[in-house]
Write an enzyme that holds these catalytic residues in place. Structure first.
Site, short mmCIF file in Angstrom:
data_model
loop_
_atom_site.label_atom_id
_atom_site.label_comp_id
_atom_site.label_asym_id
_atom_site.label_seq_id
_atom_site.Cartn_x
_atom_site.Cartn_y
_atom_site.Cartn_z
N GLU A 26 8.54 -2.52 2.64
CA GLU A 26 9.83 -2.73 2.00
C GLU A 26 10.72 -3.65 2.84
OE1 GLU A 26 13.44 -0.10 -0.01
OE2 GLU A 26 11.77 0.90 0.99
N ARG B 34 -4.33 10.03 7.74
CA ARG B 34 -4.91 11.13 6.94
C ARG B 34 -6.21 10.77 6.26
NH1 ARG B 34 1.13 12.38 6.32
NH2 ARG B 34 1.02 10.41 5.28
#
Length: 182
Positions: A106, A69
């Site tokens: 993560e 984006r």
């Protein structure tokens, strides 16, 4: 910090054009969907205009957009301020010689890449993405640019998720945000 000009009606228009989708892509996530912003030409123009107003005349020669984006917002900003646009891509998406920066997720790691020679030492860069969450990708982009001696002037995002404290990971690097998704 989110853009705080209470007199600027454009911020409200941008904020209201961003759709929030609960539990996407998994339960507990409040997904900030910018596709509805892109469907509103006035709000989309407001977004670009606010960034251009901030960066025009700041001697920025590189707008580095983070996949995917950042590729939407970066090119029109780069054109308007007279800078080149440098795509920062996921691994194995750019042909030719690349330089890469690994960063932690993560669970595991990822990489961001750019073409060798896309930037030169001493250039001044803006790093743009649609959203900052944990800040990992922005940090990787900063590190990659700084490794080739580019001066990262600031990072800019349309949306910030402040509860994830991504801004803290940027250290002393300034971050400009239009909308805080509290």
């Amino acid at each position: 910090m989110a853009f705080e000009d209470a007199q600027d009606h454009r911020i409200a228009r941008i904020s209201s054009a961003i759709r929030v989708i609960p539990d996407f892509p998994k339960p507990g996530i409040m997904f900030q969907d910018i596709t509805t912003l892109l469907l509103d030409p006035t709000a989309f123009k407001d977004t670009i205009d606010l960034f251009v107003e901030r960066y025009k005349g700041k001697n920025i020669s590189v707008v580095a957009g983070i996949e995917a984006r950042g590729f939407i917002f970066g090119p029109p900003i780069a054109l308007a301020i007279g800078a080149k646009f440098v795509p920062m891509r996921k691994p194995n998406k750019l042909p030719g010689a690349v330089i890469s920066q690994e960063y932690s997720l993560e669970y595991g790691t990822d990489k961001i890449e750019m073409h060798v020679g896309a930037v030169q030492a001493g250039e001044r860069a803006l790093v743009i993405d649609d959203l900052i969450a944990t800040g990992g990708t922005l940090c990787a982009a900063i590190n990659l640019l700084e490794r080739v001696e580019v001066d990262v002037v600031e990072c800019a995002c349309v949306i910030e998720l402040p509860e994830l404290k991504g801004r803290d990971r940027l250290g002393d690097k300034p971050l400009f945000v239009l909308v805080s998704a509290a």
